[in-house]
Design a protein around this motif. Structure first.
Motif, PDB file in Angstrom:
ATOM      1  N   SER A   1       0.803  -1.226   0.000  1.00 12.09           N
ATOM      2  CA  SER A   1       0.000   0.000   0.000  1.00 12.09           C
ATOM      3  C   SER A   1       0.839   1.281   0.000  1.00 12.09           C
ATOM      4  O   SER A   1       0.356   2.336  -0.406  1.00 12.09           O
ATOM      5  N   SER A   2       2.111   1.191   0.436  1.00  8.55           N
ATOM      6  CA  SER A   2       2.958   2.383   0.395  1.00  8.55           C
ATOM      7  C   SER A   2       3.386   2.713  -1.038  1.00  8.55           C
ATOM      8  O   SER A   2       3.847   3.821  -1.320  1.00  8.55           O
ATOM      9  N   ILE A   3       3.224   1.727  -1.937  1.00  9.23           N
ATOM     10  CA  ILE A   3       3.583   1.935  -3.354  1.00  9.23           C
ATOM     11  C   ILE A   3       2.326   2.124  -4.195  1.00  9.23           C
ATOM     12  O   ILE A   3       2.240   3.038  -5.021  1.00  9.23           O
TER      13      ILE A   3
ATOM     14  N   LYS B   1      -4.496   1.515  -1.925  1.00  4.66           N
ATOM     15  CA  LYS B   1      -5.511   0.461  -1.848  1.00  4.66           C
ATOM     16  C   LYS B   1      -6.744   0.781  -2.692  1.00  4.66           C
ATOM     17  O   LYS B   1      -7.499  -0.114  -3.064  1.00  4.66           O
ATOM     18  N   GLN B   2      -6.937   2.050  -2.972  1.00  2.86           N
ATOM     19  CA  GLN B   2      -8.113   2.454  -3.751  1.00  2.86           C
ATOM     20  C   GLN B   2      -7.903   2.269  -5.252  1.00  2.86           C
ATOM     21  O   GLN B   2      -8.827   2.401  -6.041  1.00  2.86           O
ATOM     22  N   ASN B   3      -6.669   1.996  -5.655  1.00  2.00           N
ATOM     23  CA  ASN B   3      -6.412   1.787  -7.071  1.00  2.00           C
ATOM     24  C   ASN B   3      -7.168   0.547  -7.550  1.00  2.00           C
ATOM     25  O   ASN B   3      -7.164  -0.482  -6.869  1.00  2.00           O
ATOM     26  N   PRO B   4      -7.830   0.613  -8.702  1.00  2.00           N
ATOM     27  CA  PRO B   4      -8.597  -0.542  -9.208  1.00  2.00           C
ATOM     28  C   PRO B   4      -7.778  -1.833  -9.278  1.00  2.00           C
ATOM     29  O   PRO B   4      -8.322  -2.921  -9.076  1.00  2.00           O
ATOM     30  N   LEU B   5      -6.487  -1.717  -9.558  1.00  2.00           N
ATOM     31  CA  LEU B   5      -5.653  -2.912  -9.665  1.00  2.00           C
ATOM     32  C   LEU B   5      -5.614  -3.702  -8.364  1.00  2.00           C
ATOM     33  O   LEU B   5      -5.536  -4.935  -8.384  1.00  2.00           O
TER      34      LEU B   5
ATOM     35  N   GLU C   1       5.704  -9.993 -13.350  1.00  2.00           N
ATOM     36  CA  GLU C   1       4.390  -9.624 -13.894  1.00  2.00           C
ATOM     37  C   GLU C   1       3.721  -8.576 -13.002  1.00  2.00           C
ATOM     38  O   GLU C   1       3.146  -7.594 -13.492  1.00  2.00           O
ATOM     39  N   LEU C   2       3.808  -8.780 -11.692  1.00  2.57           N
ATOM     40  CA  LEU C   2       3.217  -7.828 -10.750  1.00  2.57           C
ATOM     41  C   LEU C   2       3.862  -6.448 -10.892  1.00  2.57           C
ATOM     42  O   LEU C   2       3.175  -5.419 -10.876  1.00  2.57           O
ATOM     43  N   THR C   3       5.167  -6.421 -11.056  1.00  2.00           N
ATOM     44  CA  THR C   3       5.885  -5.153 -11.211  1.00  2.00           C
ATOM     45  C   THR C   3       5.389  -4.395 -12.432  1.00  2.00           C
ATOM     46  O   THR C   3       5.147  -3.172 -12.368  1.00  2.00           O
ATOM     47  N   ASN C   4       5.213  -5.099 -13.540  1.00  2.00           N
ATOM     48  CA  ASN C   4       4.725  -4.452 -14.758  1.00  2.00           C
ATOM     49  C   ASN C   4       3.314  -3.895 -14.578  1.00  2.00           C
ATOM     50  O   ASN C   4       3.003  -2.787 -15.028  1.00  2.00           O
TER      51      ASN C   4
ATOM     52  N   LEU D   1       0.458   2.860 -11.836  1.00  2.00           N
ATOM     53  CA  LEU D   1       1.002   4.121 -11.340  1.00  2.00           C
ATOM     54  C   LEU D   1       1.037   5.180 -12.433  1.00  2.00           C
ATOM     55  O   LEU D   1       0.831   6.373 -12.164  1.00  2.00           O
ATOM     56  N   LYS D   2       1.286   4.744 -13.675  1.00  2.00           N
ATOM     57  CA  LYS D   2       1.312   5.696 -14.790  1.00  2.00           C
ATOM     58  C   LYS D   2      -0.079   6.229 -15.111  1.00  2.00           C
ATOM     59  O   LYS D   2      -0.235   7.356 -15.580  1.00  2.00           O
TER      60      LYS D   2
END
Length: 262
Positions: A221-223, A226-230, A250-253, A259-260
Motif C-alpha cells: 500500500s505504500s507503493i 488500496k483504492q487503485n482498481p488494480l 508480472e506484478l511489477t509491470n 502508477l502511470k
C-alpha cells in the motif's frame, strides 16, 4: 609468523578440514578458465587449492594479520593479495572489466551484503561459489511457499541458478561457530533482461517481504494505493512467499502501468 588468531568482530571462523577446503575449491570448476577472486582467505586453507587450478587467482582480505600471513606463505600471490574491504571495492577493476568467478569462506556477518554486491556486478560474475551460514544458504535456495523464501531468494534466483551443494558441521572450524554452514553455487541463468522496471521490482520485493505476514494488498500500500482498481485483483490476496520470480515480474509491470495511469 605464527598462526592468525580468529577475530570475532570480523566474523572469522577458520576451516580446519582440508578435504572440505578442497571440495569447496573444486566448486569453481563449473566455470573453467575464468580468473578467481577469493573473499576472506584468512590463512589460505581454500587458497592453497585454488592456486593449483592453473588460472589467475586474486584474494581480498581486510585483516592485516591474515594479509601478512598470506604474503609470507603464498609468495606467488604477492601482487594479487588485496588488503581491502570487499564491500567497498569496484569489482570491475579487479580483472580489467573481464568476467571472473567469486568464491570464498565468506564472513557470516556480511554474507548477504556480499551477494547483494554480486548482483550489482552480475554481468561480470557468471559463477559464485563458497561457504556461508546454512540458514542463509537455505534462504537463497528456497522456492515459493517455503518459510525461508524471501528477498535474497528472489533477487538472486532472478539472475542465477542456485545449487545447495553440501552441509558443513561446526566441529571443523576454529573457533566452532554456533551454527552449521553450507556450500552453495550460483550460476548465471539465461536472463539478460528481467522484462520489467528492475528498480521497482526490487522495491516491491523488499517492501512486501518486510511485511511478509500481510497480504500484498496491505504490504504494497505504500507503493500502490488500496483504492487503485488494480488492488482488487485476486493476486493481492496472496502473501509474498506465494509468488514466483516470474509472478513478481508480472506484478511489477502491472503496478508500473497502474502508477502511470492514476
Amino acid at each position: 609468523m605464527g598462526l592468525v588468531k580468529p577475530k570475532k568482530f570480523l566474523g572469522q571462523h577458520f576451516l580446519k578440514d582440508l578435504n572440505i577446503a578442497k571440495d569447496i575449491a573444486d566448486t569453481v570448476d563449473s566455470c573453467p578458465s575464468l580468473p578467481i577472486l577469493e573473499v576472506g582467505p584468512g590463512m589460505g586453507v581454500l587458497t592453497q587449492y585454488l592456486v593449483q587450478k592453473g588460472r589467475k587467482v586474486k584474494v581480498v582480505e581486510l585483516d592485516f594479520e591474515s594479509v601478512d600471513y598470506l604474503k609470507e606463505n603464498y609468495p606467488q600471490l604477492q601482487e594479487d593479495i588485496i588488503e581491502s574491504d570487499f564491500l567497498k571495492m569496484e569489482l570491475d577493476k579487479i580483472f580489467d572489466n573481464n568476467p571472473f568467478v567469486l568464491t570464498g569462506n565468506y564472513p557470516y556477518n556480511i554474507s548477504s551484503q556480499i551477494f547483494f554486491k554480486m548482483l550489482d556486478y552480475k554481468d561480470l560474475i557468471p559463477c559464485c561459489t563458497g561457504m556461508i551460514q546454512k540458514e542463509v544458504a537455505e534462504r537463497i535456495a528456497a522456492g515459493p511457499g517455503s518459510k525461508t523464501y524471501g528477498i535474497l531468494s528472489i533477487l538472486i534466483q532472478a539472475w542465477y541458478k542456485v545449487e545447495y551443494l553440501f552441509t558443513v558441521h561446526e566441529h571443523v572450524f576454529n573457533p566452532p561457530p554456533k551454527v552449521k554452514s553450507a556450500v552453495i553455487r550460483m550460476t548465471r541463468n539465461e536472463t539478460t533482461d528481467l522484462g520489467c522496471n528492475e528498480k521497482l521490482f526490487k522495491l516491491i520485493v523488499k517492501t512486501t517481504f518486510n511485511q511478509r505476514r500481510k497480504t500484498l494488498r496491505n504490504s504494497i500500500s505504500s507503493i500502490l494505493d488500496k483504492q487503485n482498481p488494480l488492488s482488487a485483483d485476486p493476486i493481492f490476496n496472496k502473501r509474498p512467499e506465494q509468488l514466483s520470480v516470474e509472478q513478481f515480474v508480472e506484478l511489477t509491470n502491472r503496478v508500473e502501468d497502474a502508477l502511470k495511469n492514476k
